[in-house]
Design an enzyme around this catalytic site. Sequence first.
Site, PDB file in Angstrom:
ATOM      1  N   LYS A   9       0.905  -1.303   0.007  1.00  0.00           N
ATOM      2  CA  LYS A   9      -0.118   0.088  -0.048  1.00  0.00           C
ATOM      3  C   LYS A   9       0.801   1.239  -0.057  1.00  0.00           C
ATOM      4  O   LYS A   9       0.516   2.069  -0.625  1.00  0.00           O
ATOM      5  CB  LYS A   9      -1.071  -0.058   1.224  1.00  0.00           C
ATOM      6  CG  LYS A   9      -0.489  -0.032   2.476  1.00  0.00           C
ATOM      7  CD  LYS A   9      -1.504  -0.107   3.604  1.00  0.00           C
ATOM      8  CE  LYS A   9      -0.985  -0.611   4.771  1.00  0.00           C
ATOM      9  NZ  LYS A   9       0.358   0.265   5.396  1.00  0.00           N
ATOM     10  N   ARG A  82      -7.890   2.659   9.996  1.00  0.00           N
ATOM     11  CA  ARG A  82      -7.622   1.159   9.966  1.00  0.00           C
ATOM     12  C   ARG A  82      -8.551   0.283  10.883  1.00  0.00           C
ATOM     13  O   ARG A  82      -8.445  -0.347  11.371  1.00  0.00           O
ATOM     14  CB  ARG A  82      -6.352   1.070  10.631  1.00  0.00           C
ATOM     15  CG  ARG A  82      -5.116   0.616   9.718  1.00  0.00           C
ATOM     16  CD  ARG A  82      -3.779   0.684  10.327  1.00  0.00           C
ATOM     17  NE  ARG A  82      -2.888  -0.138  10.156  1.00  0.00           N
ATOM     18  CZ  ARG A  82      -1.756  -0.003   9.575  1.00  0.00           C
ATOM     19  NH1 ARG A  82      -1.467   1.609   9.075  1.00  0.00           N
ATOM     20  NH2 ARG A  82      -0.589  -0.697   9.177  1.00  0.00           N
ATOM     21  N   ARG A 121      10.944  -7.693   2.775  1.00  0.00           N
ATOM     22  CA  ARG A 121      11.186  -6.471   3.271  1.00  0.00           C
ATOM     23  C   ARG A 121      12.023  -6.358   4.497  1.00  0.00           C
ATOM     24  O   ARG A 121      12.896  -5.558   4.690  1.00  0.00           O
ATOM     25  CB  ARG A 121       9.930  -6.081   3.530  1.00  0.00           C
ATOM     26  CG  ARG A 121      10.041  -4.445   3.571  1.00  0.00           C
ATOM     27  CD  ARG A 121       8.475  -3.760   3.912  1.00  0.00           C
ATOM     28  NE  ARG A 121       7.890  -4.083   4.982  1.00  0.00           N
ATOM     29  CZ  ARG A 121       6.585  -3.767   5.110  1.00  0.00           C
ATOM     30  NH1 ARG A 121       5.972  -2.807   4.395  1.00  0.00           N
ATOM     31  NH2 ARG A 121       5.899  -3.879   6.130  1.00  0.00           N
ATOM     32  N   ARG A 127      13.271  -1.914   9.591  1.00  0.00           N
ATOM     33  CA  ARG A 127      11.972  -1.523  10.552  1.00  0.00           C
ATOM     34  C   ARG A 127      12.106  -2.491  11.815  1.00  0.00           C
ATOM     35  O   ARG A 127      11.971  -3.405  11.583  1.00  0.00           O
ATOM     36  CB  ARG A 127      10.609  -1.575   9.765  1.00  0.00           C
ATOM     37  CG  ARG A 127      10.614  -0.430   8.898  1.00  0.00           C
ATOM     38  CD  ARG A 127       9.173  -0.444   8.178  1.00  0.00           C
ATOM     39  NE  ARG A 127       8.019  -0.729   8.946  1.00  0.00           N
ATOM     40  CZ  ARG A 127       6.661  -0.890   8.599  1.00  0.00           C
ATOM     41  NH1 ARG A 127       6.569  -0.190   7.383  1.00  0.00           N
ATOM     42  NH2 ARG A 127       5.810  -1.204   9.342  1.00  0.00           N
ATOM     43  N   ARG A 138       0.840  -8.122  13.408  1.00  0.00           N
ATOM     44  CA  ARG A 138       0.226  -6.994  12.602  1.00  0.00           C
ATOM     45  C   ARG A 138      -1.027  -7.766  11.793  1.00  0.00           C
ATOM     46  O   ARG A 138      -1.789  -6.985  11.420  1.00  0.00           O
ATOM     47  CB  ARG A 138       1.502  -6.349  11.876  1.00  0.00           C
ATOM     48  CG  ARG A 138       2.136  -5.275  12.608  1.00  0.00           C
ATOM     49  CD  ARG A 138       3.383  -5.015  11.910  1.00  0.00           C
ATOM     50  NE  ARG A 138       3.596  -4.443  10.717  1.00  0.00           N
ATOM     51  CZ  ARG A 138       4.485  -4.621   9.892  1.00  0.00           C
ATOM     52  NH1 ARG A 138       5.577  -5.284  10.370  1.00  0.00           N
ATOM     53  NH2 ARG A 138       4.350  -3.928   8.890  1.00  0.00           N
TER      54      ARG A 138
HETATM   55  P1  AMP Z   1       2.272   1.100   8.547  1.00  0.00           P
HETATM   56  O1  AMP Z   1       3.516   1.788   8.131  1.00  0.00           O
HETATM   57  O2  AMP Z   1       1.108   1.563   7.959  1.00  0.00           O
HETATM   58  O3  AMP Z   1       2.577  -0.590   8.276  1.00  0.00           O
HETATM   59  O4  AMP Z   1       2.204   1.383  10.136  1.00  0.00           O
HETATM   60  C1  AMP Z   1       2.986   0.785  11.037  1.00  0.00           C
HETATM   61  C2  AMP Z   1       2.367   0.856  12.495  1.00  0.00           C
HETATM   62  O5  AMP Z   1       2.059   2.227  12.875  1.00  0.00           O
HETATM   63  C3  AMP Z   1       1.142   0.012  12.537  1.00  0.00           C
HETATM   64  O6  AMP Z   1       1.542  -1.489  12.822  1.00  0.00           O
HETATM   65  C4  AMP Z   1       0.475   0.806  14.007  1.00  0.00           C
HETATM   66  O7  AMP Z   1       1.304   0.284  15.137  1.00  0.00           O
HETATM   67  C5  AMP Z   1       0.924   1.958  13.398  1.00  0.00           C
HETATM   68  N1  AMP Z   1      -0.238   2.942  12.725  1.00  0.00           N
HETATM   69  C6  AMP Z   1      -0.103   3.144  11.384  1.00  0.00           C
HETATM   70  N2  AMP Z   1      -1.145   3.732  11.054  1.00  0.00           N
HETATM   71  C7  AMP Z   1      -2.195   3.653  11.961  1.00  0.00           C
HETATM   72  C8  AMP Z   1      -3.578   3.794  12.224  1.00  0.00           C
HETATM   73  N3  AMP Z   1      -4.379   4.144  11.051  1.00  0.00           N
HETATM   74  N4  AMP Z   1      -4.158   3.290  13.340  1.00  0.00           N
HETATM   75  C9  AMP Z   1      -3.321   2.788  14.252  1.00  0.00           C
HETATM   76  N5  AMP Z   1      -2.047   2.579  14.327  1.00  0.00           N
HETATM   77  C10 AMP Z   1      -1.331   2.947  13.069  1.00  0.00           C
END
Ligand code: AMP
Length: 191
Positions: A9, A82, A121, A127, A138
């Site tokens: 995404k 989310r 990745r 990360r 996740r």
């Molecule tokens: P991502 O980079 O989108 O995979 O997000 C990494 C982490 O950030 C997630 O596993 C959550 O811990 C946090 N996170 C990102 N976006 C959200 C969201 N909309 N709601 C809650 N936690 C978020």
Amino acid sequence: MFGAPGAGKGTHANILAKKLKLIHISTGDLLRKEVDKNSDLGKQVKEIMDRGELVSDKIVNHMVREIISEEKCGIIFDGFPRTLIQAKKLKMMMAEFGRKIDAVISVDVPIEELLHRIEERARISNRSDDNEATIKYRLNEYRIKTMPLLDYYEKSGLLLRIDARGSIDETSAKIIDTINKNLKTNGMSLP
Ligand code: AMP
């Protein structure tokens, strides 16, 4: 832009933002920046993110509200909303600032392929949440809290589902094509 961890995404939100001249807002990136800065917010969310859990709706909604209130250009959200609470809040915030959601794009990848992509990745991303235990968490968070939103947006007539098993270029072309077709039925076209 919706998708399970590893579905791409972020990559596709980035490509689409460049093509359509949209502002790309990744809530994950915003949160990681806070962690890197070691700000109060960063300290609050670091452990939650490292465990692979979702950060609280209140924190994320507040961050997004600031962006929507200041940003006048088109926005592509990557990784937001989310949860159902976030989706409902987004709807309210958009109405409050006289804006609307044009489309919700879900990049769909089967679970085996997701695991393979995340492993790849993890080798290069650096990360702290790209490790086996966290990834499982996740994926579970996605399945339980985020997947129900697909149904929510399907019912709102906003959902565009994209089979994202192919290469980045193939998927990106599919996304543009699907958006174009969708806009045409609404009497609009892409720039
Ligand atoms: P991502 O980079 O989108 O995979 O997000 C990494 C982490 O950030 C997630 O596993 C959550 O811990 C946090 N996170 C990102 N976006 C959200 C969201 N909309 N709601 C809650 N936690 C978020």
